[in-house]
Write an enzyme that holds these catalytic residues in place. Structure first.
Site, PDB file in Angstrom:
ATOM      1  N   HIS B  63       0.821  -1.202   0.000  1.00  0.00           N
ATOM      2  CA  HIS B  63       0.000   0.000   0.000  1.00  0.00           C
ATOM      3  C   HIS B  63       0.869   1.272   0.000  1.00  0.00           C
ATOM      4  O   HIS B  63       0.579   2.241  -0.703  1.00  0.00           O
ATOM      5  CB  HIS B  63      -0.911  -0.032   1.238  1.00  0.00           C
ATOM      6  CG  HIS B  63      -1.629   1.239   1.496  1.00  0.00           C
ATOM      7  ND1 HIS B  63      -1.268   2.103   2.502  1.00  0.00           N
ATOM      8  CD2 HIS B  63      -2.687   1.829   0.868  1.00  0.00           C
ATOM      9  CE1 HIS B  63      -2.081   3.154   2.490  1.00  0.00           C
ATOM     10  NE2 HIS B  63      -2.946   3.013   1.516  1.00  0.00           N
ATOM     11  N   GLU B  66       2.133   1.808  -3.422  1.00  0.00           N
ATOM     12  CA  GLU B  66       1.073   2.373  -4.261  1.00  0.00           C
ATOM     13  C   GLU B  66       1.067   3.906  -4.134  1.00  0.00           C
ATOM     14  O   GLU B  66       1.030   4.629  -5.134  1.00  0.00           O
ATOM     15  CB  GLU B  66      -0.279   1.784  -3.843  1.00  0.00           C
ATOM     16  CG  GLU B  66      -1.495   2.423  -4.500  1.00  0.00           C
ATOM     17  CD  GLU B  66      -2.566   2.786  -3.478  1.00  0.00           C
ATOM     18  OE1 GLU B  66      -2.873   3.990  -3.359  1.00  0.00           O
ATOM     19  OE2 GLU B  66      -3.093   1.877  -2.795  1.00  0.00           O
ATOM     20  N   HIS B  67       1.120   4.399  -2.897  1.00  0.00           N
ATOM     21  CA  HIS B  67       1.154   5.856  -2.696  1.00  0.00           C
ATOM     22  C   HIS B  67       2.362   6.480  -3.397  1.00  0.00           C
ATOM     23  O   HIS B  67       2.244   7.499  -4.067  1.00  0.00           O
ATOM     24  CB  HIS B  67       1.264   6.175  -1.192  1.00  0.00           C
ATOM     25  CG  HIS B  67      -0.053   6.266  -0.502  1.00  0.00           C
ATOM     26  ND1 HIS B  67      -0.436   7.395   0.193  1.00  0.00           N
ATOM     27  CD2 HIS B  67      -1.072   5.388  -0.389  1.00  0.00           C
ATOM     28  CE1 HIS B  67      -1.648   7.184   0.716  1.00  0.00           C
ATOM     29  NE2 HIS B  67      -2.055   5.977   0.376  1.00  0.00           N
ATOM     30  N   GLU B 138      -4.137   8.219   7.291  1.00  0.00           N
ATOM     31  CA  GLU B 138      -5.053   7.272   6.653  1.00  0.00           C
ATOM     32  C   GLU B 138      -5.375   6.126   7.626  1.00  0.00           C
ATOM     33  O   GLU B 138      -6.527   5.718   7.775  1.00  0.00           O
ATOM     34  CB  GLU B 138      -4.441   6.729   5.350  1.00  0.00           C
ATOM     35  CG  GLU B 138      -5.420   5.889   4.540  1.00  0.00           C
ATOM     36  CD  GLU B 138      -4.833   5.372   3.229  1.00  0.00           C
ATOM     37  OE1 GLU B 138      -3.653   5.681   2.928  1.00  0.00           O
ATOM     38  OE2 GLU B 138      -5.542   4.649   2.508  1.00  0.00           O
TER      39      GLU B 138
END
Lengths: 422, 423
Positions: B63, B66-67, B138
């Site tokens: 993840h 991905e950012h 997040e």
């Protein structure tokens, strides 16, 4: 403009809008019943779809309805509440598979029939709704209203609007409030229901692979009940003097602070400078190219999300972001800087051009979704604006940076709401 | 390929192993594209191809990666999409990472940009450090979402070792250990074209897409990569622990129970059939037309927010059943009783046929949306399932298959309960 919906008025005053297209796999039917958003009636309006879906005279329980819908290839049917400005709208929807994809089986009469049952033929006893249904659904609605508390993102937005519009109808939650539920019983709710059905403006939308005259004829037959003279729905009140900006803090046992900032834009849909306001909002917080995303998230790394959005019927704007509790002052500071920059006309070509393109693109995209087509058209009806998406795109294209700077001068901060830790 | 619900699918496989698919929708205004790698949060231990190095990486790195992919040497790729009038995004789940855009103009440039940025890693220590702040927020956001917490706790109950028990985003602590070097190693392992798929749908000609992908891939000139060796820990067939309860600042209890599927180890068409069998079974047992739903609704134990679903992957599977309720314990008991009763009674042909009709209609309805088409296609593709087999598989599922699942899947010894209570 070229209207995508043809409009007819049934003998009893119901407006029927039809758009015939084979673009989608389904046929969509929507009914909107318009009502003023008022404290005295908001909770009753909200309770209606809950009670109606419990059963009809020919389908006496929810289970009967579900069994029937599943046999109609999983037709979707239901009701909900919309809030547009200071208007509360009772919505019923039905979506069925285009017969083309199920070997041509004509399910339109069967599905329209159960749809009519849902809206017009509730289970009755002693001149009212069925008591057990009303009492059970009061409890369900109560818990639904209370569960907004569990959704901190939307809770912080709703609370900001509530504080900001304290003495205005807009502060009423779309599902009403728990206190007023106690006053509702099967008789007064039923009287109120009849008033909605007989007197409130009603719009009926059809979108799908249909023959216009044929579907109009079928609907006319099913919905030809006698109605009284229509009530008028007031327009949303949108100007308010702001003496001083309010700061409201609420404390809960949470892990992230939620910051909401509510503004009066003094511009709403239908005004000449509304499209300039749309561009303003896009530049400020309408996506990754916006000032809020770039500065609050990308540069300062303070938030995962930071956005602004408009309530176009009442002319409000809301900024939202999720931050660490200790960063409240820093975040508010950075946000205010962005507001000042736009006011001073500090808008880069990149920010401006990207915003215009992104708005145009989302307008074009509405044509790819039945519910979005209907929703956008409904906004036009509510605000007395008749324009196609092509018209809107032209207006967006004609907005200049200076128009944005001008509209920025009208925007006033009203309330800051902060959901903080305990 | 034959027309399917009036749609036609085109595909092309490239020398480096990449496959591209196009499903044209001529009368739509937009193009929606996904570029996706078979790499998700559960792929946290693997052998680096080429060097043979055995790597165990920090939780949440897929993840995080991905950012960071959105960062290019020239700046942020969001900006480039915005200049082309497109909106871009990405998401990471347990098994894949997907990058996407939606646009109503400059289709070819946008597809080029999508491929270009996903094929160009660029990480600096400074930007990695800054991202830790953003991702921390997040994760904090999810900590306040009871629906997510109740699911995470359920998975921790069902699984002893399998990484599906770990939050996709990792933890605030685990992401602190992420650095530039490990990001590159993960990238180089999992972002090879042979591990990826490009799916494009909307108002675009297949040939145009295939040609521009050809050029893009020729530029990169990447060779083939041997298969990636992923290492998953041994997972017992029994559950870890039967219950979890936490307190959060919520208005009423939230209840979620789940069953651990032990009939795993296969993907493709058989997995699709299993998914459909269990899906139909759950709809018959717990759906709005079921006797149980009506009874529990009348008792005030559930309402419209009650839901259930089955998640099936090659190496794991589980179902979830639950929602907000006043009495989690009682709801738990009632659901177990209903399952027992159904097991005694069996499932009627009538229920089975009706629910199948609903599945058919729901699937057709989904094809209204290019987002649904792309998302389903890609997630099925990663499970070696061809979504165009859906209707055939639905036809193939027999009442006996569903009955068999009723006996085997709902094994009470393999179920757990997760509850979030108000403070």
């Amino acid at each position: 403009m070229k209207d995508i919906f043809t409009h007819r008025t049934l003998k009893n005053g119901i407006n029927l809008f039809i758009h015939s297209t084979d673009k989608f796999k389904t046929n969509t039917f929507c009914i909107f019943i318009h009502q003023n958003l008022k404290k005295e009636t908001a909770t009753m309006t909200a309770l209606l779809p809950f009670v109606l879906k419990r059963g009809t005279q020919n389908f006496p329980t929810s289970r009967h309805i579900s069994l029937y819908l599943e046999n109609l290839y999983g037709a979707d049917m239901g009701g909900d509440i919309l809030k547009r400005g200071e208007r509360q709208i009772l919505q019923f929807f039905l979506e069925t598979v285009n017969p083309k994809y199920i070997r041509g089986k004509d399910i339109m009469d069967d599905s329209l029939n159960v749809f009519k049952e849902l809206v017009l033929n509730p289970v009755l006893e002693d001149g009212g709704f069925k008591e057990a249904y009303v009492e059970q659904e009061k409890d369900v609605l109560k818990r639904s209203i209370e569960s907004l508390y569990n959704d901190k993102f939307n809770y912080a937005i709703e609370r900001c609007f509530q504080e900001m519009c304290k003495d205005e109808a807009f502060s009423i939650y779309k599902y009403g409030n728990v206190e007023d539920l106690e006053k509702i019983d099967k008789s007064n709710l039923y009287s109120y229901y009849l008033e909605c059905i007989y007197k409130c403006p009603m719009d009926f939308f059809v979108l799908g692979d249909v023959d216009e005259d044929d579907v109009a004829c079928r609907i006319e037959k099913l919905f030809d009940f006698h109605r009284h003279a229509e009530k008028t729905v007031n327009s949303t009140c949108f100007k308010k003097e702001i003496t001083k900006e309010k700061i409201v803090e609420e404390n809960q046992d949470v892990n992230q602070g939620k910051l909401s900032m509510g503004f009066r834009t003094n511009t709403r849909y239908g005004d000449d400078d509304y499209y300039a306001l749309m561009v303003y909002n896009g530049i400020l917080g309408g996506g990754p190219h916006s000032k809020l995303f770039q500065n609050v998230r990308e540069k300062a790394g303070l938030a995962y999300y930071a956005f602004s959005k408009l309530e176009k019927n009442k002319g409000l704007m809301l900024i939202g972001c999720g931050i660490d509790f200790s960063n409240f002052d820093r975040a508010v500071g950075i946000i205010k800087e962005q507001l000042e920059d736009i006011k001073a006309g500090k808008i880069s070509n990149y920010e401006f051009d990207s915003t215009v393109k992104s708005i145009i693109s989302s307008l074009k995209e509405t044509a790819d979704s039945p519910s979005m087509i209907i929703s956008l058209y409904l906004d036009g009806i509510i605000n007395g604006v008749r324009e196609s998406t092509e018209d809107m795109i032209k207006k967006i294209q004609s907005v200049s940076k200076d128009d944005v700077r001008k509209v920025a001068q009208k925007i006033e901060l009203d309330t800051i709401f902060f959901l903080n830790k305990k | 390929m034959d027309a399917f619900l009036g749609e036609r699918l085109y595909s092309h496989k490239y020398n480096n192993g990449l496959t591209a698919f196009v499903l044209p929708k001529k009368n739509f205004n937009k193009v929606f594209a996904m570029y996706s790698t078979r790499y998700g949060s559960i792929d946290s231990e693997f052998i680096v191809p080429g060097t043979g190095e055995h790597l165990k990486v920090p939780e949440g790195i897929a993840h995080f990666l991905e950012h960071k992919m959105f960062e290019m040497e020239y700046g942020n790729v969001f900006d480039k999409f915005a200049e082309l009038g497109a909106s871009s995004n990405a998401f990471t789940n347990y098994t894949n990472t997907t990058y996407l855009f939606s646009a109503t103009s400059f289709f070819e440039q946008n597809i080029n940009l999508l491929m270009e940025f996903v094929e160009t890693p660029y990480f600096t220590s400074e930007s990695v450090e800054k991202e830790k702040g953003i991702i921390t927020q997040e994760l904090r956001m999810y900590e306040d979402e009871p629906e997510w917490q109740v699911l995470l706790n359920l998975l921790r109950c069902l699984y002893h070792n399998h990484p599906v028990r770990i939050d996709i985003g990792g933890t605030v602590d685990s992401i602190q250990k992420i650095d530039v070097d490990t990001l590159y190693k993960c990238y180089n392992t999992f972002y090879h074209p042979s591990n990826m798929i490009l799916f494009v749908t909307g108002c675009i000609e297949p040939e145009k897409v295939f040609n521009l992908v050809e050029k893009q891939e020729a530029k990169k000139n990447m060779g083939v990569q041997p298969p990636i060796k992923r290492i998953y820990p041994e997972e017992p067939g029994f559950i870890n622990t039967s219950a979890s309860a936490i307190r959060l600042d919520v208005s009423e209890p939230m209840f979620l129970m789940g069953f651990k599927d032990t009939d795993v180890g296969y993907d493709g068409y058989e997995l699709l059939k299993k998914e459909l069998s269990i899906g139909i079974l759950m709809e018959v047992l717990f759906g709005k037309s079921s006797e149980m739903y009506e009874r529990l609704y009348e008792k005030g134990l559930i309402d419209d927010r009650f839901s259930f679903s089955y998640e099936g992957q090659k190496d794991y599977g589980f179902c979830t059943i639950g929602g907000e309720t006043r009495e989690p314990e009682r709801l738990h008991e009632e659901i177990l009783n209903s399952i027992s009763k159904s097991r005694d009674k069996g499932i009627s042909e009538e229920d089975f046929k009706r629910v199948k009709k609903k599945f058919l209609g729901d699937f057709i309805q989904g094809f209204n949306s290019v987002e649904f088409i792309a998302t389903s296609f890609v997630s099925y593709y990663h499970k070696n399932i061809d979504i165009f087999d859906y209707l055939k598989a639905l036809e193939d599922v027999k009442l006996e298959d569903v009955m068999r699942r009723l006996d085997s899947f709902f094994d009470f010894s393999r179920h757990a309960v997760s509850i979030v209570m108000p403070k």
